[in-house]
Motif scaffolding. Structure first.
Motif, PDB file in Angstrom:
ATOM      1  N   TRP A   1       0.838  -1.205   0.000  1.00 44.53           N
ATOM      2  CA  TRP A   1       0.000   0.000   0.000  1.00 44.53           C
ATOM      3  C   TRP A   1       0.869   1.250   0.000  1.00 44.53           C
ATOM      4  CZ3 TRP A   1      -3.947  -1.689   4.365  1.00 44.53           C
ATOM      5  CH2 TRP A   1      -4.758  -2.726   3.851  1.00 44.53           C
ATOM      6  N   PHE A   2       2.110   1.085   0.470  1.00 48.48           N
ATOM      7  CA  PHE A   2       3.004   2.230   0.589  1.00 48.48           C
ATOM      8  C   PHE A   2       4.078   2.220  -0.502  1.00 48.48           C
ATOM      9  CE2 PHE A   2       1.739   0.432   4.683  1.00 48.48           C
ATOM     10  CZ  PHE A   2       0.791   1.380   5.047  1.00 48.48           C
ATOM     11  N   PHE A   3       4.562   1.022  -0.836  1.00 47.78           N
ATOM     12  CA  PHE A   3       5.584   0.913  -1.873  1.00 47.78           C
ATOM     13  C   PHE A   3       4.948   0.529  -3.199  1.00 47.78           C
ATOM     14  CE2 PHE A   3       7.965   0.099   1.991  1.00 47.78           C
ATOM     15  CZ  PHE A   3       9.084   0.877   1.798  1.00 47.78           C
ATOM     16  N   LYS A   4       5.334   1.199  -4.242  1.00 44.54           N
ATOM     17  CA  LYS A   4       4.920   0.781  -5.574  1.00 44.54           C
ATOM     18  C   LYS A   4       6.025  -0.091  -6.157  1.00 44.54           C
ATOM     19  CE  LYS A   4       1.059   3.174  -5.982  1.00 44.54           C
ATOM     20  NZ  LYS A   4      -0.175   2.397  -5.885  1.00 44.54           N
ATOM     21  N   GLU A   5       5.682  -0.950  -7.062  1.00 41.84           N
ATOM     22  CA  GLU A   5       6.654  -1.776  -7.780  1.00 41.84           C
ATOM     23  C   GLU A   5       7.625  -2.472  -6.832  1.00 41.84           C
ATOM     24  OE1 GLU A   5       8.492   0.364 -10.921  1.00 41.84           O
ATOM     25  OE2 GLU A   5       6.569   0.740 -11.878  1.00 41.84           O
ATOM     26  N   TRP A   6       7.067  -3.008  -5.721  1.00 47.88           N
ATOM     27  CA  TRP A   6       7.930  -3.621  -4.729  1.00 47.88           C
ATOM     28  C   TRP A   6       8.629  -4.878  -5.256  1.00 47.88           C
ATOM     29  CZ3 TRP A   6       6.381  -8.556  -3.615  1.00 47.88           C
ATOM     30  CH2 TRP A   6       5.074  -8.867  -3.987  1.00 47.88           C
ATOM     31  N   GLU A   7       8.107  -5.476  -6.350  1.00 44.13           N
ATOM     32  CA  GLU A   7       8.788  -6.661  -6.891  1.00 44.13           C
ATOM     33  C   GLU A   7      10.221  -6.325  -7.281  1.00 44.13           C
ATOM     34  OE1 GLU A   7       5.846  -5.701  -8.010  1.00 44.13           O
ATOM     35  OE2 GLU A   7       4.420  -7.374  -8.017  1.00 44.13           O
ATOM     36  N   LYS A   8      10.417  -5.076  -7.758  1.00 48.09           N
ATOM     37  CA  LYS A   8      11.760  -4.697  -8.215  1.00 48.09           C
ATOM     38  C   LYS A   8      12.759  -4.640  -7.065  1.00 48.09           C
ATOM     39  CE  LYS A   8      10.381  -2.295 -12.375  1.00 48.09           C
ATOM     40  NZ  LYS A   8      10.286  -1.010 -13.085  1.00 48.09           N
ATOM     41  N   TRP A   9      12.249  -4.423  -5.843  1.00 49.86           N
ATOM     42  CA  TRP A   9      13.134  -4.430  -4.690  1.00 49.86           C
ATOM     43  C   TRP A   9      13.802  -5.792  -4.518  1.00 49.86           C
ATOM     44  CZ3 TRP A   9      14.577  -0.323  -1.810  1.00 49.86           C
ATOM     45  CH2 TRP A   9      13.847   0.865  -1.999  1.00 49.86           C
TER      46      TRP A   9
END
Lengths: 209, 209, 209
Positions: free
Chosen positions: A82-90
């Motif tokens: 909900w806070f991070f977008k595109e967290w997969e890239k992390w």
């Protein structure tokens, strides 16, 4: 002391990268633990088996298991997207931290065990890439190590720096840690590649005409 | 004594499950032995390597190798499918027996070696699922452990029951053996699943509105 | 002495076969080293781990690492395909040499460690096919060992000849080495296969009418 810090950093980073892949593949709660733990501890386990070190050491790190367990549980239950977008890239970033920390730790183990340079390189590469490879094979993905952008070569670099005795102090190892993470991320961002054979043959052929 | 009985049960069950997969994939005689033996002995081997126990013990079980050899040979040559219909489905059942027997045995080994609870869990899961995972990877199938219905969680249950000292007597272990087999088969039949993250987030979101 | 010669032959042959697969898959320079080294040393490493031998021995072969390194570097940089046509097919031949040399070496190790016949067979098969299986899995290919033409059975043959004490002298082992290579290549050329279960059932059914 150095080993323990590298161990905590590498374990958490690879644990998170494993959990992110598991969430990305829509695995259940057990899948998150399975992929998180195998990625986090697979590298160290493979290192100990391959270098012939006592495997029991791996199981005496109860604090580390607890840290990984808490990290994975939080990741599963907190709706951080909900806070991070595109967290997969992390996932790529945490994998880079794990690669760097474990590559350095693997090289230090091999040196401490009195092995020659080839074993230091293999120990560093296997430790740094082992957990991630198990993660990718279990998730049915193409292992990061076989992607086009430079990956395991940075583990080799770390092995050379340590195996040749260039970095021995704590602060030198920390610089090396950041350096390898940076080089890996630059490889992804700018798509750095090693020459393939066809690059080389094109180069050679240019002399032929 | 307990270990040996669990060993015979697990070895035969996993051997049969491996052979059934090999026959299903139309492998030749050698393929049946290869998949049968790796499934039957892969779990024990992985356990010994991962827990740092002396691997030579695995090779001193000549009687067990003979039992597996005879079982696999009979399976290949007897046209049992003239009598059993849908025998491929039996593979899931024999795999459940192997999972249960080896999970318990793996947990007992870890406890006997004096390891803490995390190692008991990992030992149980790896021993119980190791042989089956090698079988599925060799046969190019999606590992059962990653299927949707609950699988490795039952090995964790066994590890907790043994690691916390709840079951120690022979008859308690036999009850646990049957319990895990039953829970695994019920998971397949009724498609029991653990919550995935989207289940959880849907649950959390319901408070948000 | 015998072991060392077999080790050099097997290492070079598997190293070349790994490099050929890497070039075939258009991997970069690191990929050639990765596949070359894992194919060349994976068999020996798996043998040592699985038979419970001291893994440190594997890392004390600096000369062998150097030989492999030079071989792989030459393969990458010399445009040998200007002279050889269909060089990819040579991969099967070098794999056959590696299979034979490592199968014999693995059997000798198991016998020297005092293991019974089943362990000699497993040691021979795992050593002979281990490196190639890692190579094929890393390259995303169907392992040669699961192809239709007879493969690992020749490692079993070598294990039986050595385990039963039929060949012990140096010259006998060299004859066995050439024999296994020849049988493997004949299996590929003439597509020799073991009976599958449907072959067997067709045979049995012919008595039924």
């Amino acid at each position: 002391m150095t080993w323990e810090i590298l161990n905590v950093i590498g374990t958490m980073a690879f644990g998170i990268s494993g959990a992110i892949v598991a969430l990305d593949e829509k695995y259940d709660l057990f899948g998150v633990y399975l992929l998180g733990f195998t990625t986090a501890f697979g590298g160290g386990l493979v290192r100990h088996v391959v270098l012939g070190l006592p495997v029991s050491e791996v199981w005496e790190q109860s604090m580390l298991f607890l840290i990984a367990f808490i990290t994975l549980t939080l990741l599963f239950f907190i709706p951080f997207h909900w806070f991070f977008k595109e967290w997969e890239k992390w996932g790529v970033f945490f994998d880079a931290i794990g690669l760097s920390a474990f590559a350095i730790q693997g090289a230090l183990f091999a040196v401490a065990a009195g092995y020659p340079l080839p074993a230091v390189i293999v120990g560093s590469v296997l430790t740094g890439t082992g957990g991630g490879m198990i993660r990718d094979i279990l998730a049915g993905r193409k292992p990061l190590v076989l992607h086009k952008e430079i990956y395991a070569m940075w583990a080799v670099l770390g092995a050379l720096v340590i195996g040749l005795g260039i970095a021995t102090e704590m602060w030198e190892l920390m610089v090396l840690l950041v350096l390898i993470i940076t080089l890996r991320m630059l490889s992804v961002i700018y798509d750095w590649r090693l020459p393939s054979r066809s690059d080389w043959l094109r180069f050679v052929s240019s002399f032929r005409k």
